[in-house]
Design an enzyme around this catalytic site. Structure first.
Site, PDB file in Angstrom:
ATOM      1  N   CYS A 114       0.817  -1.231   0.000  1.00 54.84           N
ATOM      2  CA  CYS A 114       0.000   0.000   0.000  1.00 54.84           C
ATOM      3  C   CYS A 114       0.846   1.275   0.000  1.00 54.84           C
ATOM      4  CB  CYS A 114      -0.954   0.000   1.184  1.00 54.84           C
ATOM      5  SG  CYS A 114      -2.102  -1.373   1.139  1.00 54.84           S
ATOM      6  N   HIS A 251      -3.201   7.449   1.975  1.00 52.51           N
ATOM      7  CA  HIS A 251      -3.587   6.138   1.450  1.00 52.51           C
ATOM      8  C   HIS A 251      -4.982   5.824   1.988  1.00 52.51           C
ATOM      9  CE1 HIS A 251      -3.935   1.990   0.611  1.00 52.51           C
ATOM     10  NE2 HIS A 251      -3.671   1.579   1.832  1.00 52.51           N
ATOM     11  N   ASN A 281     -10.050   0.113  -0.624  1.00 56.15           N
ATOM     12  CA  ASN A 281      -8.591   0.184  -0.532  1.00 56.15           C
ATOM     13  C   ASN A 281      -8.005  -0.380  -1.822  1.00 56.15           C
ATOM     14  OD1 ASN A 281      -5.873  -0.161  -0.001  1.00 56.15           O
ATOM     15  ND2 ASN A 281      -6.156  -1.062   2.025  1.00 56.15           N
TER      16      ASN A 281
HETATM   17  N1  ACO Z   1     -18.756  -8.345   8.282  1.00 57.71           N
HETATM   18  C1  ACO Z   1     -19.275  -8.661   9.474  1.00 57.71           C
HETATM   19  N2  ACO Z   1     -18.534  -9.067  10.503  1.00 57.71           N
HETATM   20  C2  ACO Z   1     -17.202  -9.162  10.308  1.00 57.71           C
HETATM   21  C3  ACO Z   1     -16.603  -8.863   9.093  1.00 57.71           C
HETATM   22  C4  ACO Z   1     -17.435  -8.438   8.039  1.00 57.71           C
HETATM   23  N3  ACO Z   1     -16.969  -8.109   6.830  1.00 57.71           N
HETATM   24  N4  ACO Z   1     -15.280  -9.049   9.194  1.00 57.71           N
HETATM   25  C5  ACO Z   1     -15.043  -9.463  10.445  1.00 57.71           C
HETATM   26  N5  ACO Z   1     -16.211  -9.533  11.116  1.00 57.71           N
HETATM   27  C6  ACO Z   1     -16.440  -9.952  12.502  1.00 57.71           C
HETATM   28  C7  ACO Z   1     -15.350 -10.858  13.020  1.00 57.71           C
HETATM   29  O1  ACO Z   1     -15.590 -12.198  12.645  1.00 57.71           O
HETATM   30  C8  ACO Z   1     -15.499 -10.667  14.503  1.00 57.71           C
HETATM   31  O2  ACO Z   1     -16.585 -11.432  14.955  1.00 57.71           O
HETATM   32  P1  ACO Z   1     -16.556 -12.171  16.401  1.00 57.71           P
HETATM   33  O3  ACO Z   1     -16.448 -11.036  17.392  1.00 57.71           O
HETATM   34  O4  ACO Z   1     -17.860 -12.879  16.427  1.00 57.71           O
HETATM   35  O5  ACO Z   1     -15.349 -13.036  16.364  1.00 57.71           O
HETATM   36  C9  ACO Z   1     -15.892  -9.194  14.634  1.00 57.71           C
HETATM   37  O6  ACO Z   1     -16.400  -8.806  13.339  1.00 57.71           O
HETATM   38  C10 ACO Z   1     -14.737  -8.305  15.001  1.00 57.71           C
HETATM   39  O7  ACO Z   1     -13.625  -8.671  14.153  1.00 57.71           O
HETATM   40  P2  ACO Z   1     -12.311  -7.843  14.105  1.00 57.71           P
HETATM   41  O8  ACO Z   1     -11.413  -8.357  13.050  1.00 57.71           O
HETATM   42  O9  ACO Z   1     -11.770  -7.770  15.501  1.00 57.71           O
HETATM   43  O10 ACO Z   1     -12.926  -6.458  13.665  1.00 57.71           O
HETATM   44  P3  ACO Z   1     -12.326  -5.027  13.785  1.00 57.71           P
HETATM   45  O11 ACO Z   1     -13.185  -4.165  14.585  1.00 57.71           O
HETATM   46  O12 ACO Z   1     -10.869  -5.058  14.113  1.00 57.71           O
HETATM   47  O13 ACO Z   1     -12.480  -4.527  12.288  1.00 57.71           O
HETATM   48  C11 ACO Z   1     -11.057  -4.274  10.356  1.00 57.71           C
HETATM   49  C12 ACO Z   1     -11.837  -5.249  11.232  1.00 57.71           C
HETATM   50  C13 ACO Z   1     -12.055  -3.348   9.672  1.00 57.71           C
HETATM   51  C14 ACO Z   1     -10.296  -5.062   9.312  1.00 57.71           C
HETATM   52  C15 ACO Z   1     -10.118  -3.457  11.262  1.00 57.71           C
HETATM   53  O14 ACO Z   1      -9.332  -4.305  12.054  1.00 57.71           O
HETATM   54  C16 ACO Z   1      -9.253  -2.565  10.491  1.00 57.71           C
HETATM   55  O15 ACO Z   1      -9.697  -1.579   9.957  1.00 57.71           O
HETATM   56  N6  ACO Z   1      -7.952  -2.849  10.459  1.00 57.71           N
HETATM   57  C17 ACO Z   1      -7.032  -2.087   9.692  1.00 57.71           C
HETATM   58  C18 ACO Z   1      -6.625  -2.929   8.588  1.00 57.71           C
HETATM   59  C19 ACO Z   1      -6.733  -2.278   7.249  1.00 57.71           C
HETATM   60  O16 ACO Z   1      -7.336  -1.262   7.023  1.00 57.71           O
HETATM   61  N7  ACO Z   1      -6.127  -2.956   6.355  1.00 57.71           N
HETATM   62  C20 ACO Z   1      -6.073  -2.527   5.025  1.00 57.71           C
HETATM   63  C21 ACO Z   1      -4.816  -3.013   4.447  1.00 57.71           C
HETATM   64  S1  ACO Z   1      -3.484  -2.363   5.292  1.00 57.71           S
HETATM   65  C22 ACO Z   1      -3.336  -0.861   4.792  1.00 57.71           C
HETATM   66  O17 ACO Z   1      -3.679  -0.566   3.695  1.00 57.71           O
HETATM   67  C23 ACO Z   1      -2.846   0.080   5.766  1.00 57.71           C
END
Ligand code: ACO
Length: 324
Positions: A114, A251, A281
């Protein structure tokens, strides 16, 4: 007098097909509400069958050349940032070079996930300021839809396809912060985080392409600190302050990361260019896509100070301050 890399123009390209959150929710266990609340993403573009990263890149490059008002034959350097090349080799950049009818100079790919576009800008900037080349195309182009595990709701809702490009030219400048061009670039990486965001395949390890894997919470935890660190480095290097910035073009990974970074740096929300809602993204393509939107809708004007930043797999992260 000193050589500066000045942006002559920009362009972008998005595949026609749009995939909405509602369509995703009809295929996997997710909802529009969950995706919007956690990421700010409402839709993303998906490349058509037979549409490759090089095709997106060529379209973006043509748009940038037209906006710059320069001929493809005047380009002597192409740096293409991508993690989704057409083939393992040769570089997708040579397909772009050939597609544009350019048979001189140099073209190569750069892989910093990224952060790729920021790394590519910094790389081209060094070649131009060193006098090796005169006019460069810097491109970010991705087809992340091809490396997503469409059954993994934790990752497949986040990414999209697209490409963006800028034309950079080496110009003699006075060297002041008020002069046009790239003022400073700061690149970082730390491989101890490489297993937090990676693709589980590759020519040497598995002889497969593989799928994207991510520990989302771990990425989130590190993102804001790393982003703000390199932005502070850029401001310190130039003696400029947050108040001097006209547009923050980050980004586009996640609205929450962008909001938190802007908040920590005291950048006003109205100065933040946001396209993550429409593009998702798009990895190395996200900054030039967002830049192109803000230039073409008239927000970015000649002489404006732009702050670009990215963080991604590796981890890699970086910032660029540039006078438009
Ligand atoms: N829809 C519904 N529920 C979901 C989804 C979805 N698409 N994805 C995960 N969940 C659920 C999980 O299974 C989990 O359920 P559980 O509590 O029953 O186990 C719950 O949601 C929480 O999961 P987490 O992974 O802990 O969710 P979080 O609040 O951390 O959000 C996310 C996930 C959006 C990916 C977040 O961690 C994030 O934004 N991380 C940054 C990563 C990022 O942006 N990466 C992009 C690439 S890196 C870059 O470009 C910088």
């Amino acid at each position: 007098m000193t050589l500066r890399s000045v942006v002559l123009g920009c362009g972008s390209y998005l595949p026609r097909q749009i995939l909405t959150n509602a369509e995703l929710a009809s295929r996997i266990d997710t909802s529009d509400e969950w995706i919007v609340q956690r990421t700010g993403i409402k839709q993303r573009h998906i490349a058509a069958e037979g549409e490759f990263t090089s095709h997106l890149a060529i379209n973006a490059a043509r748009a940038a050349l037209e906006h710059a008002g320069v001929d493809a034959q005047s380009i002597d350097l192409i740096v293409l940032a991508t993690s989704t090349p057409d083939n393992t080799f040769p570089a997708t950049a040579v397909a772009v070079q050939n597609g544009l009818g350019i048979h001189h100079g140099a073209a190569f790919d750069l892989q910093a996930v990224c952060s790729g576009f920021v790394f590519a800008l910094a790389t081209a900037d060094n070649f131009l300021r060193g006098g090796a080349y005169k006019r460069a195309l810097v491109i970010g182009a991705e087809t992340f839809s091809r490396i997503l595990d469409w059954n993994d709701r934790g990752t497949c809702v986040l990414f999209g396809d697209g490409a963006g490009a800028v034309v950079l030219e080496a110009q003699q400048q006075g060297g002041a912060a008020s002069d046009r061009g790239i003022l400073t670039a700061h690149l970082r990486s730390d491989g101890q985080h490489k297993s937090k965001l990676y693709v589980d395949g590759g020519p040497s390890s598995s002889q497969t392409v593989g799928y994207l894997r991510m520990e989302g919470r771990e990425v989130f935890k590190h993102a804001v600190g790393m982003i703000t660190d390199v932005i502070v480095d850029a401001l310190n290097a130039t003696g400029l302050s947050v108040e001097d910035i006209n547009w923050f073009i980050p980004h586009q990974a996640n609205k929450r990361i962008i909001d938190a970074s802007a908040h920590k740096l005291h950048i006003a929300p109205q100065k933040v260019v946001l396209t993550v809602d429409r593009h998702g993204n798009t990895s190395a393509a996200s900054i030039p896509l967002a830049l192109d939107v803000a230039v073409k809708d008239g927000r970015v004007k000649k002489g404006d100070l732009l702050l670009l930043e990215a963080m991604g797999g590796g981890f890699t992260w970086g910032s660029v301050l540039l006078r438009w």
